[in-house]
Design a protein around this motif. Structure first.
Motif, PDB file in Angstrom:
ATOM      1  N   VAL A  24       0.816  -1.193  -0.295  1.00 59.95           N
ATOM      2  CA  VAL A  24      -0.161  -0.087   0.021  1.00 59.95           C
ATOM      3  C   VAL A  24       0.957   1.442  -0.033  1.00 59.95           C
ATOM      4  CG1 VAL A  24      -2.214  -0.925   1.067  1.00 59.95           C
ATOM      5  CG2 VAL A  24      -0.218   0.634   2.771  1.00 59.95           C
ATOM      6  N   VAL A  25       2.003   1.034  -0.075  1.00 62.58           N
ATOM      7  CA  VAL A  25       2.967   2.356   0.025  1.00 62.58           C
ATOM      8  C   VAL A  25       3.184   2.939  -1.978  1.00 62.58           C
ATOM      9  CG1 VAL A  25       4.888   3.455   0.773  1.00 62.58           C
ATOM     10  CG2 VAL A  25       4.144   1.949   2.050  1.00 62.58           C
ATOM     11  N   VAL A  26       2.942   4.156  -1.964  1.00 63.99           N
ATOM     12  CA  VAL A  26       2.931   4.394  -2.777  1.00 63.99           C
ATOM     13  C   VAL A  26       4.591   5.305  -3.525  1.00 63.99           C
ATOM     14  CG1 VAL A  26       1.870   6.065  -5.199  1.00 63.99           C
ATOM     15  CG2 VAL A  26       0.561   5.394  -3.030  1.00 63.99           C
ATOM     16  N   ASP A  27       4.996   4.613  -4.770  1.00 65.79           N
ATOM     17  CA  ASP A  27       6.122   5.032  -5.148  1.00 65.79           C
ATOM     18  C   ASP A  27       5.653   6.061  -6.866  1.00 65.79           C
ATOM     19  OD1 ASP A  27       8.195   6.239  -7.160  1.00 65.79           O
ATOM     20  OD2 ASP A  27      10.233   4.228  -6.561  1.00 65.79           O
ATOM     21  N   ARG A  28       5.604   7.621  -6.523  1.00 70.52           N
ATOM     22  CA  ARG A  28       5.171   8.160  -7.258  1.00 70.52           C
ATOM     23  C   ARG A  28       5.622   7.637  -8.773  1.00 70.52           C
ATOM     24  NH1 ARG A  28       0.343   9.461  -5.171  1.00 70.52           N
ATOM     25  NH2 ARG A  28       1.002  10.486  -3.261  1.00 70.52           N
ATOM     26  N   ARG A  29       6.569   7.159  -8.742  1.00 72.09           N
ATOM     27  CA  ARG A  29       6.937   6.159 -10.278  1.00 72.09           C
ATOM     28  C   ARG A  29       5.998   5.386 -10.590  1.00 72.09           C
ATOM     29  NH1 ARG A  29      13.084   5.642  -8.729  1.00 72.09           N
ATOM     30  NH2 ARG A  29      12.420   4.959  -6.952  1.00 72.09           N
ATOM     31  N   ARG A  30       5.212   4.406 -10.276  1.00 70.12           N
ATOM     32  CA  ARG A  30       4.859   3.339 -10.038  1.00 70.12           C
ATOM     33  C   ARG A  30       3.127   3.494  -9.701  1.00 70.12           C
ATOM     34  NH1 ARG A  30       7.664   0.908  -5.554  1.00 70.12           N
ATOM     35  NH2 ARG A  30       6.087   0.996  -4.409  1.00 70.12           N
ATOM     36  N   GLY A  31       3.379   4.458  -9.887  1.00 71.53           N
ATOM     37  CA  GLY A  31       1.908   4.731  -9.714  1.00 71.53           C
ATOM     38  C   GLY A  31       0.900   4.336  -8.391  1.00 71.53           C
ATOM     39  N   SER A  32      -0.651   4.793  -8.121  1.00 70.93           N
ATOM     40  CA  SER A  32      -1.394   4.070  -7.504  1.00 70.93           C
ATOM     41  C   SER A  32      -1.714   2.846  -7.464  1.00 70.93           C
ATOM     42  CB  SER A  32      -1.966   4.790  -6.246  1.00 70.93           C
ATOM     43  OG  SER A  32      -2.043   5.907  -6.483  1.00 70.93           O
ATOM     44  N   ALA A  65      -6.138   4.017  -6.882  1.00 69.73           N
ATOM     45  CA  ALA A  65      -5.827   4.005  -8.322  1.00 69.73           C
ATOM     46  C   ALA A  65      -7.335   3.720  -8.450  1.00 69.73           C
ATOM     47  CB  ALA A  65      -5.907   2.533  -9.130  1.00 69.73           C
ATOM     48  N   ALA A  66      -7.647   4.370  -7.696  1.00 69.25           N
ATOM     49  CA  ALA A  66      -9.580   4.134  -7.951  1.00 69.25           C
ATOM     50  C   ALA A  66      -9.789   5.992  -8.636  1.00 69.25           C
ATOM     51  CB  ALA A  66     -10.472   4.213  -6.987  1.00 69.25           C
ATOM     52  N   ILE A  67      -8.643   6.792  -7.816  1.00 69.88           N
ATOM     53  CA  ILE A  67      -9.200   8.551  -8.265  1.00 69.88           C
ATOM     54  C   ILE A  67      -8.639   8.590  -9.751  1.00 69.88           C
ATOM     55  CG2 ILE A  67      -9.176   8.586  -6.034  1.00 69.88           C
ATOM     56  CD1 ILE A  67      -6.817   9.818  -6.103  1.00 69.88           C
ATOM     57  N   GLU A  68      -8.442   7.546 -10.754  1.00 70.74           N
ATOM     58  CA  GLU A  68      -7.448   8.008 -11.553  1.00 70.74           C
ATOM     59  C   GLU A  68      -8.473   8.073 -12.595  1.00 70.74           C
ATOM     60  OE1 GLU A  68      -3.308   5.504 -12.677  1.00 70.74           O
ATOM     61  OE2 GLU A  68      -3.053   5.725 -10.344  1.00 70.74           O
ATOM     62  N   PHE A  69     -10.300   6.885 -12.282  1.00 71.55           N
ATOM     63  CA  PHE A  69     -10.662   6.685 -13.543  1.00 71.55           C
ATOM     64  C   PHE A  69     -10.977   8.662 -13.521  1.00 71.55           C
ATOM     65  CE2 PHE A  69     -14.879   6.667 -14.985  1.00 71.55           C
ATOM     66  CZ  PHE A  69     -15.102   5.596 -15.137  1.00 71.55           C
ATOM     67  N   GLY A  70     -11.129   8.500 -15.053  1.00 68.14           N
ATOM     68  CA  GLY A  70     -11.347   9.893 -15.281  1.00 68.14           C
ATOM     69  C   GLY A  70     -12.126   9.960 -16.857  1.00 68.14           C
ATOM     70  N   PRO A  71     -12.694  10.643 -17.254  1.00 65.97           N
ATOM     71  CA  PRO A  71     -13.227  10.851 -19.053  1.00 65.97           C
ATOM     72  C   PRO A  71     -12.847   9.775 -19.763  1.00 65.97           C
ATOM     73  CG  PRO A  71     -13.009  13.009 -18.851  1.00 65.97           C
ATOM     74  CD  PRO A  71     -11.975  12.337 -17.408  1.00 65.97           C
ATOM     75  N   GLY A  72     -11.861   9.760 -19.975  1.00 64.58           N
ATOM     76  CA  GLY A  72     -10.871   8.814 -20.681  1.00 64.58           C
ATOM     77  C   GLY A  72     -11.419   7.196 -20.179  1.00 64.58           C
ATOM     78  N   ASP A  73     -11.967   6.727 -19.458  1.00 64.43           N
ATOM     79  CA  ASP A  73     -12.360   5.947 -18.991  1.00 64.43           C
ATOM     80  C   ASP A  73     -13.878   5.338 -19.226  1.00 64.43           C
ATOM     81  OD1 ASP A  73      -9.617   4.900 -17.647  1.00 64.43           O
ATOM     82  OD2 ASP A  73     -10.266   6.697 -16.547  1.00 64.43           O
ATOM     83  N   VAL A  74     -14.605   6.573 -19.108  1.00 66.49           N
ATOM     84  CA  VAL A  74     -15.870   6.212 -19.477  1.00 66.49           C
ATOM     85  C   VAL A  74     -16.393   5.769 -21.002  1.00 66.49           C
ATOM     86  CG1 VAL A  74     -18.496   7.738 -20.031  1.00 66.49           C
ATOM     87  CG2 VAL A  74     -16.253   8.475 -18.095  1.00 66.49           C
ATOM     88  N   GLN A  75     -16.840   4.848 -21.082  1.00 63.56           N
ATOM     89  CA  GLN A  75     -17.126   3.890 -22.208  1.00 63.56           C
ATOM     90  C   GLN A  75     -19.043   4.127 -23.209  1.00 63.56           C
ATOM     91  OE1 GLN A  75     -15.888   0.474 -19.896  1.00 63.56           O
ATOM     92  NE2 GLN A  75     -15.105  -0.048 -21.695  1.00 63.56           N
ATOM     93  N   THR A  76     -18.714   5.399 -23.633  1.00 62.12           N
ATOM     94  CA  THR A  76     -20.194   6.161 -23.805  1.00 62.12           C
ATOM     95  C   THR A  76     -21.206   5.063 -24.561  1.00 62.12           C
ATOM     96  OG1 THR A  76     -19.235   6.692 -26.194  1.00 62.12           O
ATOM     97  CG2 THR A  76     -18.926   8.034 -23.961  1.00 62.12           C
ATOM     98  N   GLU A  77     -20.118   4.384 -25.012  1.00 65.48           N
ATOM     99  CA  GLU A  77     -21.598   2.638 -26.176  1.00 65.48           C
ATOM    100  C   GLU A  77     -22.284   2.069 -24.805  1.00 65.48           C
ATOM    101  OE1 GLU A  77     -22.095   2.931 -29.479  1.00 65.48           O
ATOM    102  OE2 GLU A  77     -20.492   5.219 -28.947  1.00 65.48           O
ATOM    103  N   ILE A  78     -21.654   1.672 -23.922  1.00 65.14           N
ATOM    104  CA  ILE A  78     -21.993   0.402 -22.778  1.00 65.14           C
ATOM    105  C   ILE A  78     -23.364   1.688 -22.077  1.00 65.14           C
ATOM    106  CG2 ILE A  78     -21.769  -0.411 -21.012  1.00 65.14           C
ATOM    107  CD1 ILE A  78     -18.718  -0.978 -21.812  1.00 65.14           C
TER     108      ILE A  78
END
Length: 340
Positions: free
Chosen positions: A118-126, A149-162
């Motif tokens: 659970v310890v984050v290294d910024r080079r690796r991401g959350s 990693a949950a907070i990295e969800f953004g518009p690019g992850d929204v699958q509009t067709e679904i």
């Protein structure tokens, strides 16, 4: 409304729940708010984990629990949420697929082996997020959440067709914090409106309401068709101590409002109609984690199957009763069989 491939598409924080028993004294000694949700950082999650006893670890996340419930009822759910390409992320993805939920959000990449999970290294991401849930003897749950990693969800992850191919899109209030997640919410809402589908929102927690009250109200008035809230969340949203007044205000802002009240059941308002739903009897309440999530699952399943509102509420009450009879936020019995 045109036919849809999915009954419910949910968007939320993808988390793994770590559940343990705790005493009231432990909560007090460690400054943990009983019955609520507190955000913690990576080190806080590691420290708290080291302090608790034997745990039960299951895939969770509020909206993810809801669509798992829809699947258990025989519905056709989809899910969008962010995990990392790590061990817990793989567990979460496996659990969703095994439970019959379509989950295709791309994970964040893992670049190196993690030394302490659970310890984050910024080079690796959350890493994949987790929620430490402490259950006191009265079955109340108190949550300390590291979102990862949950907070990295953004518009690019929204699958509009679904979304276009789902009867209802269900948004989790817990996710409505990072700026990119807010953009994702609004993209989803616009897609729902353009597709002539339905948008549902759960307020998730008083913590969320207090942080985002004005923005929540704007979203509810402009975009939301179905609002889920427990009584404390609704009171906080309308800044009143009178539940009847809060329900009346919500009725004016949203076409359909479902207010859950624990052992007192729920109140459903739709237009001028008001329906009171009794709680389903439970032999022993073990863990209230997921009760609201599974009530929403049952209600939305009924709604997408064109059931009367009272029947939607009954299905929700049965689903909630099942999940509070054991540890963990997802059903252990096939809900499809229980509602017959």
């Amino acid at each position: 409304m045109s036919p849809a491939s999915y009954d419910v598409c949910a968007i939320g924080n993808a988390l793994v729940d770590v559940i343990a028993d705790a005493t009231e004294a432990f909560l007090t000694e460690n400054g943990i708010a009983k019955g609520g949700m507190t955000l913690i950082d990576a080190e806080g999650a590691a420290t708290l984990y080291d302090m608790i006893g034997t745990t039960v670890q299951v895939s969770g996340g509020s909206a993810a629990n809801t669509v798992a419930g829809v699947a258990s009822l025989g519905g056709r759910p989809a899910y969008m949420g962010k995990v990392k390409a790590d061990q817990l992320g793989a567990v979460f993805r496996h659990d969703m697929h095994a439970q019959g939920v379509m989950f295709a959000t791309s994970p964040t990449a893992e670049r190196r082996q993690e030394v302490r999970e659970v310890v984050v290294d910024r080079r690796r991401g959350s890493p994949t997020g987790r929620c430490i849930i402490l259950v006191t003897p009265d079955a109340q749950r108190s949550m300390s959440t590291y979102l990862g990693a949950a907070i990295e969800f953004g518009p690019g992850d929204v699958q509009t067709e679904i979304i276009k191919d789902s009867q209802v899109t269900y948004l989790e209030g817990y996710l409505f914090d990072p700026p990119e997640a807010k953009k994702a919410f609004h993209l989803a809402a616009n897609t729902v409106r353009e597709s002539n589908r339905k948008l549902a929102l759960t307020l998730s927690d008083v913590f969320c309401v207090n942080r985002h009250r004005v923005e929540f109200l704007e979203l509810i008035k402009n975009d939301v068709d179905i609002l889920f809230a427990n009584q404390n969340e609704l009171l906080a949203l309308y800044e009143t101590k009178d539940l009847d007044a809060a329900i009346a205000a919500a009725r004016n802002d949203c076409g359909m409002v479902i207010t859950t009240r624990g052992e007192k059941g729920a109140v459903i308002t739709a237009g001028q109609e008001t329906i009171t739903v009794a709680a389903e009897p439970v032999a022993k309440v073990v863990d209230t984690t997921g009760a609201g999530d599974l009530f929403a699952a049952g209600f939305l399943f009924g709604l997408t199957q064109n059931k009367p509102l009272a029947e939607c509420g009954r299905i929700g009450a049965i689903a909630a009763a099942e999940v509070i009879s054991h540890y963990g936020p997802r059903p252990q019995k096939k809900l499809k069989e229980l509602i017959k």
